[in-house]
Enzyme design. Structure first.
Site, PDB file in Angstrom:
ATOM      1  N   ASP A 192      33.528  35.949  41.645  1.00 35.48           N
ATOM      2  CA  ASP A 192      33.152  34.530  41.659  1.00 35.48           C
ATOM      3  C   ASP A 192      32.026  34.190  40.685  1.00 35.48           C
ATOM      4  O   ASP A 192      31.170  33.351  40.982  1.00 35.48           O
ATOM      5  CB  ASP A 192      32.732  34.099  43.084  1.00 35.48           C
ATOM      6  CG  ASP A 192      33.848  34.305  44.075  1.00 35.48           C
ATOM      7  OD1 ASP A 192      35.015  34.226  43.674  1.00 35.48           O
ATOM      8  OD2 ASP A 192      33.533  34.551  45.257  1.00 35.48           O
ATOM      9  N   LYS A 207      34.691  33.585  35.989  1.00 34.01           N
ATOM     10  CA  LYS A 207      35.668  34.160  35.034  1.00 34.01           C
ATOM     11  C   LYS A 207      36.697  33.113  34.630  1.00 34.01           C
ATOM     12  O   LYS A 207      37.081  33.024  33.468  1.00 34.01           O
ATOM     13  CB  LYS A 207      36.407  35.361  35.679  1.00 34.01           C
ATOM     14  CG  LYS A 207      35.501  36.497  36.070  1.00 34.01           C
ATOM     15  CD  LYS A 207      36.259  37.598  36.785  1.00 34.01           C
ATOM     16  CE  LYS A 207      36.753  37.240  38.160  1.00 34.01           C
ATOM     17  NZ  LYS A 207      35.718  37.011  39.168  1.00 34.01           N
ATOM     18  N   GLY A 250      40.207  33.706  43.303  1.00 39.67           N
ATOM     19  CA  GLY A 250      40.183  32.247  43.245  1.00 39.67           C
ATOM     20  C   GLY A 250      39.418  31.892  41.996  1.00 39.67           C
ATOM     21  O   GLY A 250      38.205  32.075  41.939  1.00 39.67           O
ATOM     22  N   HIS A 251      40.128  31.485  40.949  1.00 39.57           N
ATOM     23  CA  HIS A 251      39.495  31.210  39.654  1.00 39.57           C
ATOM     24  C   HIS A 251      39.532  29.711  39.383  1.00 39.57           C
ATOM     25  O   HIS A 251      40.605  29.110  39.347  1.00 39.57           O
ATOM     26  CB  HIS A 251      40.214  31.980  38.544  1.00 39.57           C
ATOM     27  CG  HIS A 251      40.093  33.478  38.701  1.00 39.57           C
ATOM     28  ND1 HIS A 251      40.647  34.365  37.829  1.00 39.57           N
ATOM     29  CD2 HIS A 251      39.461  34.228  39.630  1.00 39.57           C
ATOM     30  CE1 HIS A 251      40.361  35.603  38.215  1.00 39.57           C
ATOM     31  NE2 HIS A 251      39.655  35.533  39.314  1.00 39.57           N
ATOM     32  N   GLN A 278      38.229  39.702  40.732  1.00 39.21           N
ATOM     33  CA  GLN A 278      37.168  40.319  41.543  1.00 39.21           C
ATOM     34  C   GLN A 278      35.975  40.704  40.661  1.00 39.21           C
ATOM     35  O   GLN A 278      35.669  39.985  39.735  1.00 39.21           O
ATOM     36  CB  GLN A 278      37.713  41.539  42.320  1.00 39.21           C
ATOM     37  CG  GLN A 278      38.629  41.166  43.474  1.00 39.21           C
ATOM     38  CD  GLN A 278      40.014  40.773  43.062  1.00 39.21           C
ATOM     39  OE1 GLN A 278      40.691  41.495  42.380  1.00 39.21           O
ATOM     40  NE2 GLN A 278      40.464  39.626  43.492  1.00 39.21           N
TER      41      GLN A 278
END
Ligand code: GDP
Ligand code: IMO
Ligand code: MG
Length: 496
Positions: free
Chosen positions: A21, A24, A48-49, A253
């Site tokens: 988080d 990225k 979750g990007h 990650q």
């Protein structure tokens, strides 16, 4: 945008040097115009990007963040290292299409490992069963799916197109799992099965727990039909493109969550370092010309359980986060400031200011000061080029603290030949959870810059107090800061 800072690099990777988080998604979105191909190689829908542009916010879980550039001919690849949930992919594609984006250049590896209903079920059941010892996974079936791979009983994306093979492999895969699933409370199993991501009760069977025929029908029927045009041997694409096209690898990650390098067992189940990423797209780390490790600064976050030496408010924060959500926290703590003298409340203020709530699960992210002993570890594998993000979040902070070393404060710890005693100082440690939890941070304090930074265009535009901390981090760790992010939007990026 001027990408001359990438020089003549052809293959570039973006990984995270912390617990995920770090932004990225934003950095990939920023670099995608440079690339011809963007590929993901690790994790799955646990990621979750977030991508922000033109006032809109998109979160991708399984699809590469480059999907929003599909219309410009950018190829997005889901590599063989990914734990691939077909239902999730189809749902995400629906959202992408409804937002007016295309997916003509998406390619999915036929060797990606399938995440199936039993994986999600087992992931969530073991979370419930472990109670307060739970790792706090995202519940997306990631651990059980990778465990099957190493246990040599995985199903792959390519199996979706061979009904008989799929049915046979599914039967073998489920044999032992059904025995285990029968030991759980039937109502709980049914309740988890009823989630839309597990098939909305369509697969639940009171006797056999999972109705294999219905799974085979849907996966090799509707899912296969919707995905067919995207599936191919992506390793071939990568190898033919290597050195000829511009390739961008999107990490998921973060280093400290890597199964091989992270704070085991509080990690994810893939190697999210540069090594795992390169391998997960069918390349080797030596094929990568430039690797950028993203570092949230000058604070950092962690979702889920595990040691976090610099956490604001220590274990009280961990417990606080476990029972909070964004709405409750905004309502109860809306007035706290980032200069609150109580560390727990200061952490809450930074979480609110940085909007630090999981992009996948919505859980509050635990917040702490930047930790250089841990950063030194990730640089060993991910290399020295780093990107700092979220610096604007601390614009109103009077004082910034950076953890430069640890003081060990636990019982005598027998490593084998060495014994570690209370009071010993460490510049870095392997992030073994049992050891890390007894490490106390030693801080160096810096004055804040106390002015807005989110319009900065060049490194020189950044306040001198901020630059002083950036340069201190470089001297302390050997890292070289190549980019600084001062806001969620792709425009709010400063190249050094
Ligand atoms: P990822 O998993 O590494 O892609 O990161 P996430 O998307 O889960 O979380 C990063 C969050 O920070 C997202 O909400 C981004 O929109 C936001 N973000 C990224 N860079 C910056 C930045 O420099 N400043 C601020 N304020 N927000 C940022
Ligand atoms: P991105 O790509 C932050 C964490 C979970 C949990 C542990 C294991 O958005 O940075 P898993 O579901 O993978 O078995 O959970 O790993 N985790 C993440 N934390 N960002 C992520 O991804 C994460 N993916 C997994 O919270 O602690
Ligand atoms: Mg994320």
């Amino acid at each position: 945008m001027n990408y001359s800072f990438l020089g003549d690099a052809k293959t570039v990777a973006v990984v995270c040097n912390q617990w995920g988080d770090t932004g990225k998604g934003k950095i990939i979105d920023f670099l995608t115009p440079w690339a011809d191909i963007v590929a993901r190689g690790t994790g799955g829908a646990n990621a979750g990007h977030t991508v922000c542009y033109g006032g809109k916010v998109f979160v991708s879980h399984l699809l590469p963040s480059s999907i929003f550039h599909d219309r410009d001919g950018k190829m997005s690849i889901i590599g063989s290292g990914v734990a691939f949930d077909p239902r999730q992919c189809i749902d995400e594609l629906r959202i992408v299409h409804s937002g007016g984006c295309t997916s003509d250049h998406l390619r999915i590896s036929r060797h990606s490992k399938l995440v199936l209903p039993q994986h999600i079920l087992l992931d969530q059941l073991s979370g419930v069963q472990s109670g307060s010892d739970a790792i706090g996974t995202t519940g997306r079936g990631i651990g059980p799916a990778y465990a099957d791979y190493y246990n040599r009983c995985s199903l792959f994306v390519g199996d979706l197109f061979h009904r008989d093979t799929f049915a046979k492999k599914l039967r073998l895969n489920l044999e032992e799992k059904i025995v285990r699933l029968r030991t759980y409370d039937r109502l709980l199993v049914k309740q988890i099965c009823s989630q839309p991501r597990v098939g909305g009760e369509a697969y639940f069977h009171p006797e056999s727990i999972l109705d294999q025929e219905t799974i085979v029908e849907e996966y090799t029927g509707s899912f296969a039909n919707q995905l067919r045009d995207y599936v191919t041997d992506t390793r071939e694409i990568m190898h033919s493109a290597l050195g000829k096209k511009r390739i961008l690898l999107e990490g998921a990650q973060g280093y400290l969550l890597s199964i091989d390098y992270g704070s085991y067992p509080y990690v994810t189940s893939s190697d999210c370092s540069i090594e795992g990423l390169a391998k997960g797209v069918g390349l080797s780390a030596r094929n990568v010309d430039r690797t950028f490790g993203v570092v949230k600064a000058f604070y950092m976050t962690r979702v889920g359980k595990g040691a976090f030496p610099t956490e604001f408010g220590g274990s009280a924060s961990d417990e606080h986060c476990a029972r909070m959500n964004r709405e409750k926290e905004t309502e109860q703590y809306g007035g706290v400031t980032v200069n609150d003298p109580d560390p727990l409340r200061q952490g809450i203020a930074i979480r609110l200011q940085g909007d630090e709530y999981g992009a996948t699960t919505g859980r509050p992210r635990r917040v702490g000061w930047l930790d250089l002993p841990l950063l030194r570890q990730s640089l060993r594998v991910n290399g020295n080029d780093i990107i700092l993000t979220k610096l604007d979040v601390l614009d109103e902070c009077d004082e910034i603290q950076i953890c430069t070393a640890y003081r060990y404060a636990g019982e005598q710890f027998f490593f084998g030949r060495d014994t570690i005693k209370s009071g010993e100082i460490f510049q870095t440690v392997f992030p073994e959870n049992s050891f890390l939890k007894s490490c106390e941070p030693i801080y160096q304090s810096f004055p804040g810059w106390l002015c807005p930074t989110n319009n900065a265009q060049t490194y020189g535009d950044l306040p001198s107090n901020m630059r002083a901390i950036i340069e201190f981090i470089e001297r302390e760790t050997g890292a070289v800061v190549r980019m600084v992010s001062v806001g969620p939007d792709r425009e709010q990026t400063v190249i050094r």
